[in-house]
Design a protein around this motif. Structure first.
Motif, PDB file in Angstrom:
ATOM      1  N   GLN A  83      23.677   8.398  31.483  1.00 60.87           N
ATOM      2  CA  GLN A  83      23.519   7.034  31.043  1.00 60.87           C
ATOM      3  C   GLN A  83      22.933   6.147  31.937  1.00 60.87           C
ATOM      4  OE1 GLN A  83      24.888   6.012  28.173  1.00 60.87           O
ATOM      5  NE2 GLN A  83      25.171   8.157  27.730  1.00 60.87           N
ATOM      6  N   ARG A  84      22.540   6.606  33.071  1.00 55.81           N
ATOM      7  CA  ARG A  84      21.751   5.822  34.144  1.00 55.81           C
ATOM      8  C   ARG A  84      20.278   6.087  33.413  1.00 55.81           C
ATOM      9  NH1 ARG A  84      23.313   9.125  39.523  1.00 55.81           N
ATOM     10  NH2 ARG A  84      25.355   9.678  38.752  1.00 55.81           N
ATOM     11  N   PRO A  85      19.693   4.814  33.240  1.00 56.18           N
ATOM     12  CA  PRO A  85      18.263   4.985  32.916  1.00 56.18           C
ATOM     13  C   PRO A  85      17.298   5.700  33.377  1.00 56.18           C
ATOM     14  CG  PRO A  85      19.365   2.632  32.934  1.00 56.18           C
ATOM     15  CD  PRO A  85      20.191   3.466  33.587  1.00 56.18           C
ATOM     16  N   ALA A  86      17.483   5.914  34.608  1.00 56.22           N
ATOM     17  CA  ALA A  86      16.193   6.608  35.284  1.00 56.22           C
ATOM     18  C   ALA A  86      16.578   8.198  35.000  1.00 56.22           C
ATOM     19  CB  ALA A  86      16.470   6.490  36.937  1.00 56.22           C
ATOM     20  N   PHE A  87      17.708   8.726  34.794  1.00 57.43           N
ATOM     21  CA  PHE A  87      17.864  10.094  34.546  1.00 57.43           C
ATOM     22  C   PHE A  87      17.646  10.190  33.348  1.00 57.43           C
ATOM     23  CE2 PHE A  87      20.568  13.570  33.497  1.00 57.43           C
ATOM     24  CZ  PHE A  87      20.221  14.589  34.231  1.00 57.43           C
ATOM     25  N   ARG A  88      18.061   9.229  32.241  1.00 54.11           N
ATOM     26  CA  ARG A  88      17.634   9.509  30.737  1.00 54.11           C
ATOM     27  C   ARG A  88      16.055   9.547  30.644  1.00 54.11           C
ATOM     28  NH1 ARG A  88      19.960   8.780  25.652  1.00 54.11           N
ATOM     29  NH2 ARG A  88      21.833   8.237  26.651  1.00 54.11           N
ATOM     30  N   ARG A  89      15.455   8.681  31.530  1.00 54.27           N
ATOM     31  CA  ARG A  89      13.683   8.819  31.326  1.00 54.27           C
ATOM     32  C   ARG A  89      13.198  10.334  31.766  1.00 54.27           C
ATOM     33  NH1 ARG A  89      14.363   3.463  32.958  1.00 54.27           N
ATOM     34  NH2 ARG A  89      13.944   3.865  34.880  1.00 54.27           N
ATOM     35  N   ARG A  90      13.822  10.641  32.774  1.00 53.41           N
ATOM     36  CA  ARG A  90      13.274  12.014  33.376  1.00 53.41           C
ATOM     37  C   ARG A  90      13.793  12.916  32.486  1.00 53.41           C
ATOM     38  NH1 ARG A  90       9.901  12.025  36.455  1.00 53.41           N
ATOM     39  NH2 ARG A  90      10.532  10.529  37.865  1.00 53.41           N
ATOM     40  N   LEU A  91      14.966  12.836  31.839  1.00 57.62           N
ATOM     41  CA  LEU A  91      15.398  14.140  30.791  1.00 57.62           C
ATOM     42  C   LEU A  91      14.503  14.086  29.554  1.00 57.62           C
ATOM     43  CD1 LEU A  91      17.153  16.146  29.924  1.00 57.62           C
ATOM     44  CD2 LEU A  91      18.692  14.604  28.856  1.00 57.62           C
ATOM     45  N   GLU A  92      13.982  12.848  29.021  1.00 56.25           N
ATOM     46  CA  GLU A  92      13.208  12.600  28.212  1.00 56.25           C
ATOM     47  C   GLU A  92      11.855  13.186  28.427  1.00 56.25           C
ATOM     48  OE1 GLU A  92      13.996  12.201  25.018  1.00 56.25           O
ATOM     49  OE2 GLU A  92      15.915  10.819  24.958  1.00 56.25           O
ATOM     50  N   GLN A  93      11.149  12.918  29.678  1.00 50.04           N
ATOM     51  CA  GLN A  93       9.866  13.474  30.138  1.00 50.04           C
ATOM     52  C   GLN A  93       9.788  14.925  30.131  1.00 50.04           C
ATOM     53  OE1 GLN A  93       9.620  11.307  33.579  1.00 50.04           O
ATOM     54  NE2 GLN A  93       8.675   9.370  32.690  1.00 50.04           N
ATOM     55  N   ILE A  94      10.924  15.366  30.707  1.00 48.22           N
ATOM     56  CA  ILE A  94      11.067  17.002  30.878  1.00 48.22           C
ATOM     57  C   ILE A  94      10.862  17.845  29.429  1.00 48.22           C
ATOM     58  CG2 ILE A  94      12.492  18.818  31.647  1.00 48.22           C
ATOM     59  CD1 ILE A  94      13.242  16.935  33.843  1.00 48.22           C
ATOM     60  N   THR A  95      12.020  17.256  28.667  1.00 48.22           N
ATOM     61  CA  THR A  95      12.016  17.967  27.352  1.00 48.22           C
ATOM     62  C   THR A  95      10.731  17.309  26.406  1.00 48.22           C
ATOM     63  OG1 THR A  95      13.297  15.944  26.170  1.00 48.22           O
ATOM     64  CG2 THR A  95      14.566  17.700  27.324  1.00 48.22           C
ATOM     65  N   GLY A  96      10.055  16.332  26.478  1.00 45.30           N
ATOM     66  CA  GLY A  96       8.836  16.059  25.879  1.00 45.30           C
ATOM     67  C   GLY A  96       7.904  16.919  26.252  1.00 45.30           C
ATOM     68  N   VAL A  97       7.525  17.202  27.496  1.00 46.11           N
ATOM     69  CA  VAL A  97       6.690  18.149  27.948  1.00 46.11           C
ATOM     70  C   VAL A  97       7.149  19.471  27.415  1.00 46.11           C
ATOM     71  CG1 VAL A  97       5.851  19.301  30.080  1.00 46.11           C
ATOM     72  CG2 VAL A  97       5.815  16.770  30.128  1.00 46.11           C
ATOM     73  N   ALA A  98       8.391  19.918  27.681  1.00 52.37           N
ATOM     74  CA  ALA A  98       8.845  21.425  27.216  1.00 52.37           C
ATOM     75  C   ALA A  98       8.397  21.340  25.660  1.00 52.37           C
ATOM     76  CB  ALA A  98      10.002  21.470  27.462  1.00 52.37           C
ATOM     77  N   PHE A  99       8.680  20.511  24.851  1.00 48.39           N
ATOM     78  CA  PHE A  99       8.467  20.574  23.317  1.00 48.39           C
ATOM     79  C   PHE A  99       6.851  20.852  23.080  1.00 48.39           C
ATOM     80  CE2 PHE A  99      12.542  18.827  21.978  1.00 48.39           C
ATOM     81  CZ  PHE A  99      13.135  19.767  21.709  1.00 48.39           C
ATOM     82  N   PHE A 100       6.197  19.843  24.112  1.00 51.85           N
ATOM     83  CA  PHE A 100       4.794  20.236  23.959  1.00 51.85           C
ATOM     84  C   PHE A 100       4.164  21.677  24.345  1.00 51.85           C
ATOM     85  CE2 PHE A 100       4.116  15.657  23.593  1.00 51.85           C
ATOM     86  CZ  PHE A 100       3.077  15.581  22.562  1.00 51.85           C
ATOM     87  N   GLY A 101       5.047  22.009  25.293  1.00 57.17           N
ATOM     88  CA  GLY A 101       4.527  23.590  25.840  1.00 57.17           C
ATOM     89  C   GLY A 101       5.098  24.379  24.692  1.00 57.17           C
ATOM     90  N   PHE A 102       6.099  24.489  24.008  1.00 58.37           N
ATOM     91  CA  PHE A 102       6.560  25.394  23.025  1.00 58.37           C
ATOM     92  C   PHE A 102       5.471  25.210  21.640  1.00 58.37           C
ATOM     93  CE2 PHE A 102      10.882  24.978  24.755  1.00 58.37           C
ATOM     94  CZ  PHE A 102      10.959  26.340  25.138  1.00 58.37           C
TER      95      PHE A 102
END
Length: 196
Positions: free
Chosen positions: A168-187
């Motif tokens: 729920q912390r905005p900074a953590f949510r942004r980082r999680l979205e960035q990591i999963t976004g890059v991972a989905f691009f990798g897949f």
């Protein structure tokens, strides 16, 4: 079971959805993935998945569509990471993802992955005893695989949903979205370069 536990887009989707939208969202995504697995199992039982190895065009078409879908998920996650994502009044997240959307995403990531079809077609027949009816044996082994996956996704969802308060912390949510976004691009890139 070890193959089911290997990291991939399906597991990533369950973890991300559980962490950002709670356990029910993660379980909805898992149910979508399991529905896709049942679809692949049925296709294997009637011989449709043989098209993926017999027809290069069929495999490549599904592969490109799957990669495009994963790239779309990656782009969406990266786009969401740019927006504020704090809780709305009443404690609800501004990020979209109802349970039906999570379910549809789960179905999409699984059914648009030709590797899942090749997995069912190449692995399950090896376990069918000689003289057994192929159709019913394939359905039995599909059911076993789905039960194993359900247990694994339940554990993943439970563990990841424990992060939901922190997310729920905005900074953590942004980082999680960035990591999963890059991972989905990798897949997606991995699927595009796959020539199996």
């Amino acid at each position: 079971m070890l193959i089911n536990m290997a990291p991939g887009p399906d597991s990533l989707l369950v973890v991300r959805t559980s962490a950002t939208h709670g356990r029910r969202g993660g379980l909805a995504a898992a149910l979508g993935i399991l529905t896709g697995c049942v679809g692949w199992g049925l296709a294997t039982a009637v011989g449709l998945t043989a098209l993926l190895t017999a027809s290069r065009l069929a495999y490549d078409t599904l592969r490109v569509c799957g990669a495009a879908y994963l790239a779309f998920l990656g782009a969406t996650a990266l786009w969401r990471s740019r927006k504020p994502s704090g809780p709305e009044p009443g404690g609800r997240s501004t990020a979209p993802a109802g349970r039906s959307a999570a379910f549809r995403t789960g179905v999409g990531t699984n059914l648009l992955n030709p590797k899942a079809g090749v997995f069912y077609m190449s692995l399950i027949p090896q376990f069918v005893p000689q003289g057994a009816q192929m159709f019913s044996a394939t359905l039995l082994f599909t059911a076993i695989d789905v039960i194993e996956l359900a247990a694994w996704y339940w554990l993943l969802s439970r563990a990841a949903s424990a992060l939901s308060e922190r997310v729920q912390r905005p900074a953590f949510r942004r980082r999680l979205e960035q990591i999963t976004g890059v991972a989905f691009f990798g897949f997606a890139a991995n699927l595009l370069t796959d020539r199996a």
